[in-house]
Design an enzyme around this catalytic site. Structure first.
Site, PDB file in Angstrom:
ATOM      1  N   ASP A 153      -2.426  -5.792  -8.647  1.00  0.00           N
ATOM      2  CA  ASP A 153      -1.861  -5.227  -7.457  1.00  0.00           C
ATOM      3  C   ASP A 153      -0.707  -5.400  -6.173  1.00  0.00           C
ATOM      4  OD1 ASP A 153      -4.290  -4.463  -5.524  1.00  0.00           O
ATOM      5  OD2 ASP A 153      -3.711  -6.261  -4.174  1.00  0.00           O
ATOM      6  N   GLU A 205       1.585  -2.151  -8.942  1.00  0.00           N
ATOM      7  CA  GLU A 205       0.919  -1.350  -8.674  1.00  0.00           C
ATOM      8  C   GLU A 205       2.043  -1.221  -6.988  1.00  0.00           C
ATOM      9  OE1 GLU A 205      -1.702  -0.866  -4.633  1.00  0.00           O
ATOM     10  OE2 GLU A 205      -1.408  -2.386  -5.646  1.00  0.00           O
TER      11      GLU A 205
END
Lengths: 653, 653
Positions: free
Chosen positions: B384, B413
């Site tokens: 993330d 990401e």
């Protein structure tokens, strides 16, 4: 694998991802000339939203202190800055960057809206200012602390926030802020700074042997001196002479490269060395050492720099052959290996064996040759066939010579495969011959010169354009007549900031080839004396003089990078422009030496600072005619019997 | 300046000018998967006309012995060779080259025509052969000497010359010839070899919280296990779960990201850490550690690899906050700095302060988190927001983890600026999210995917295409209805070898945004439980299963590099192909979810091994319909209510 070790600079968050210009990861320097700018772009990244401060560092090579300049963010993580190079020699540059706490704080502060939030941020700011004060001079320290007080006592938090955007505060912090966890780019890059003639030069090549009063009398340096005013009047600034050394007698070539020379045949100047001496000596038939010095000095007085030919090869009777037999390859029969490219044999030439055990002495001797002629006042060398000697040798020789004499210019005569020509340019050659001689069609010219002017290889590859050489009489000149000669020299002079001609063969339009299908001149001066009638009324001398005058008066033609091609709806016509400052030159050429050609050109007027439908005066520098054009589509007609090209001068209306 | 020192290897004449592939001068490795080839090209130069011998060297990192393969000359000084990588891990390659005396001798010999000249050359050859014999095994030595005798005793010099071209002699000398003055490329380059799923993967993301029997009962791992057969039947091979750790209570967000959470609101899984534990712990409402292990194992049995979310940030009640307060930034009022991007505030999230003095312990702890889950059987991590943590940290973490576990996959990401995404890919991320979600027009798609498939960044940047994520419901899906959902997943599945969907929102065509103009889902699972009717008759499940089946059966869709776009004369239609072996798939898509579109496509039949005017069978793998096409211009019509795309299978006639 060191991945599991913690990196020592783990807190350095700025990343310098790429620096432009940089040749082969910094392995080779870029090139500039004195007075030019180096525009540096860097891709600099940081995680998150923090603000970077990025500096361009530069210094002359050998110095330890950097000059620092701020880089500005363009967009998309690209930063840019520039510096000017002022002296010949090597100059260095690199980049540093860090996450700037003050800039980050101020950037965030400017966007804060909640009063309590701003109040806390202003306290954080005061801590930053006090920390900077601790590093600052007494005066700055006081001002920084005052700023801290002002921000927190501005009445409202919002007023403090707005006050913090002050330029004065920014400058104070730029001067005194810390550089926490600074990232230094891991390479120091170099730029070779050359004299202006490395970028902008007009060469004239001649054979001194043919400057005598008739074709049976060997020309001497004194004869060349007599021609200097005319050559200078034509506007050239480099006078290049083929090798001036004693010429070998063994296996000497006769006229038209015949195997047997007669007793009076002068031989090829590239068959260097005889009883009279070798690469440091002067062919007795040309004159004395003093005559040579006189030539160098008188040429310079006429604005002409003398360029010598460096051809590292020996005639069989070169003194090196007996003094240093180990520098040559020996055959099993005891003879020395002559130059060959089977089945071709060149018995009059012995190449050096660069794989010799005595290579170090060989290298030093050859560098000594260059240094000898530098001692005689020569500053420009045209190097014959550099691609047949090791790359490492040239890098060492040119690097060493230019360390002591940064104003010296080396032109690489390597007509060979592109990657080899590029390697030679990267490793140090100041200028390079090109494929211009064989680029004649519209597509060939526009593709090749777009590459030369726009590709990143322009950082190290400086083209020098020759419409002819003693080895190359192109078919187009053989058959195109006077219009072809005018066209090709005009193309060379306007497509390239550096160009040259082999004269007087060029201005006298010598066009006869030895055999059909070859590019060799008949009765070439390489093997015999010629007498040129320099005052022939059809000589192109005035035309060439006009070209060189235009080149001298218009900066746009004095560098290569602004070249752009423009559309013409006629495949036999070529249109291109060059720009410097607010002046643009538009060249429109007809590539057809036989018939009148016409077509519509399309000009990107907005790039020239003109409106799409503007009316603007243009002046043809070649014909002297002026007129007014309107709009970006213009009809042009060229008659090869009059002018093969317009050189149109545009000024913003 | 070392230019005046003689280089130690001055006699090495081969120059390795450039090696491809090479990322940033060798600073970063290229990437391949097990079983793939590494095609290496090198620009290798030598002065003059001598013949080079060039070898590609490769070895697993850590080994000391190289495997050597000959490079072949393509043209223009470009040499090429290749090797196959067979095991996950780091593999190294580099180049060596030298002037080969035997090859040079033989090449020259073959062109010699003069008998006396050939006779001398044959003597030279015998010397070379005897020198090789001195280095050879006893058997080879005898054969080499015999060859020397044969060449010189072949009757005529010409016969000896022709005999010298023997392959047997060539092989003997390749094995025993010397390598004088060898040039080694100055860098050892690396390739990271990944498991096949790094190149070809189909991801399915779901929130376990919503797998319960109704929308008031928190889903548990056991519920996810129950859904595995259906997910596997849809053809996915990666099951990605948002963070599974205890969720913070302080500043917990309520439904639709509201500031105040009710007592039963589950909060965002990305607000990691609470009294129950942190990044190594499991949210009690999802199940136990044993349940998790069961899920990992059962998923694998269904061909699904579990992917965990790595979000390195903390809720205010994460145990780290009290155990390691120095890992966070403190404000002057004593509070810890929450995440913010002024004026936005994220009070439920504390970012780590990577500039902490205790950074080494922080780095080790975070790497320990990844290693913990590897210990629990996880092999894939979706990271993330990696772009908000330092680049050096990721390079160290990924490098270290993959040194021990080369089969691990990290998906970045990072929806951010291009150079940052590229840097993350270079420094080690196995796959990267892309801008696919926001590329909807013909020009956007063809430009972006040409870049991804053809630009040299493909050496390190492996795209993973997502038509939706829990954070991104694109406008096209909000308004395009069922055809839009079919189109976008079909594009993802055929443009990219790796793609994923956030389900069941995707197959159930969830399309309501929180507010007009945003990309947030209404009633997002990020903040609340949802109950999905997986068996809804309009579900896209069969369509997606068919796409994944096609992907599994056709190698052309299992890698990215063969992608080529082709002309269609309708701006709402897109045509592209992918090739593997002698099989080509041609995709023709309509980008219009409302109206029927038609147009003429143009196919480069010669590239597909078909004649210009050939008739050839095509089979639409999506509709199951087959027909015969003729020629390179084909009329295609697509009705969005039926199929938004053809996936046409071509085989050479």
């Amino acid at each position: 694998m060191t991945a599991r070790l913690l990196p020592p600079s783990g807190r350095g968050r700025a990343v310098i991802d790429r620096v432009i210009p940089e040749v082969d990861g910094g392995r080779f320097p870029i090139k500039r000339t004195v007075g030019e700018q180096v525009n540096v772009e860097a891709h600099i990244l940081v995680d998150g939203h923090d603000q970077l401060r990025c500096l361009l560092r530069h210094r002359p090579a050998g110095e330890t202190t950097w000059t620092e300049l701020p880089l500005m963010l363009l967009n998309n993580d690209r930063w840019q800055g520039n510096f000017k190079v002022t002296d010949p020699g090597r100059h260095q540059y690199t980049i540093v960057a860090w996450v700037d706490r003050f800039l980050t704080w101020r950037h965030d502060l400017s966007r804060r809206q909640d009063a309590a939030d701003i109040a806390v941020a202003l306290q954080v700011g005061e801590i930053l200012l006090h920390a900077a004060a601790a590093r600052a001079s007494r005066g700055d320290a006081k001002r920084l602390k005052d700023w801290g007080t002002r921000l927190n006592g501005a009445g409202t938090p919002e007023a403090g926030r707005d006050l913090a955007q002050s330029d004065e505060l920014g400058a104070l912090m730029a001067a005194n802020g810390e550089r926490p966890f600074i990232t230094e780019y891991d390479r120091v890059l170099e730029v070779v700074v050359d004299v202006e003639r490395a970028r902008f030069s007009s060469w004239y090549e001649l054979f001194p042997r043919s400057c005598g009063p008739d074709d049976e009398t060997h020309g001497i340096f004194v004869d060349v001196i007599a021609q200097l005013p005319d050559i200078a009047a034509m506007g050239f600034d480099v006078l290049y002479l083929p090798p001036i050394h004693p010429i070998g007698r063994a296996f000497r070539k006769g006229p038209n490269n015949s195997l047997a020379a007669g007793p009076n045949d002068p031989g090829s100047p590239w068959a260097i060395g005889a009883a009279e001496g070798g690469h440091r000596d002067i062919h007795p038939e040309l004159g004395s050492r003093e005559d040579f010095r006189e030539l160098v000095g008188r040429a310079r007085a006429h604005g002409l720099e003398l360029a010598l030919d460096i051809a590292f090869q020996c005639a069989p009777d070169h003194p090196y052959v007996t003094e240093h037999p180990q520098w040559f390859r020996h055959r099993p029969d005891g003879s020395i290996q002559y130059a060959e490219n089977p089945p071709k044999k060149y018995q009059d030439i012995y190449p050096f064996d660069f794989e010799t055990e005595d290579w170090q002495a060989l290298w030093q001797a050859l560098k000594g040759v260059v240094e000898h002629w530098i001692g005689e006042g020569v500053r420009i060398f045209r190097v014959d066939n550099p691609h047949t000697k090791p790359f490492a040798f040239w890098e060492w020789l040119i690097g060493g010579v230019k360390a002591d004499h940064p104003d010296v210019i080396f032109l690489a005569e390597a007509f060979t495969r592109p990657k080899i020509m590029h390697r030679l340019a990267k490793l140090g050659f100041t200028q390079s011959y090109t494929y211009f001689t064989w680029r004649n069609t519209k597509d060939e010219l526009s593709e090749y010169f777009t590459e030369l002017a726009q590709h990143e290889s322009r950082e190290y590859f400086r083209p020098n354009l020759w419409p002819n050489t003693p080895d190359i009489l192109h078919e187009f000149l053989q058959h195109g007549g006077r219009p072809a000669f005018k066209l090709r020299v005009a193309l060379a002079a306007t497509l390239g900031a550096s160009y040259g001609i082999y004269g007087p063969a060029y201005e006298l339009m010598e066009h006869l080839a030895l055999k059909p299908g070859t590019e060799d001149y008949v009765d070439s001066e390489k093997y015999q004396l010629r007498r040129w009638d320099l005052d022939r009324p059809d000589s192109l001398r005035p035309f060439i003089a006009r070209l060189n005058l235009i080149r001298g008066e218009h900066r746009a033609l004095q560098s290569d990078w602004s070249l752009r091609f423009h559309s013409v709806d006629n495949p036999l016509m070529l249109c291109y422009s060059k720009t410097a400052g607010d002046e643009t030159l538009v060249m429109v050429a007809s590539l057809d030496p036989l018939y009148i050609q016409s077509g519509w050109i399309e000009l990107p007027l907005h790039e020239f600072g003109l409106a799409y439908d503007a009316a603007y005066p243009v002046h043809d520098l070649l014909s002297g005619v002026g007129f007014t054009w309107q709009g970006h589509r213009i009809f042009v007609r060229l008659d090869p019997q009059a002018f093969p090209m317009h050189i149109l001068h545009l000024r913003r209306a």
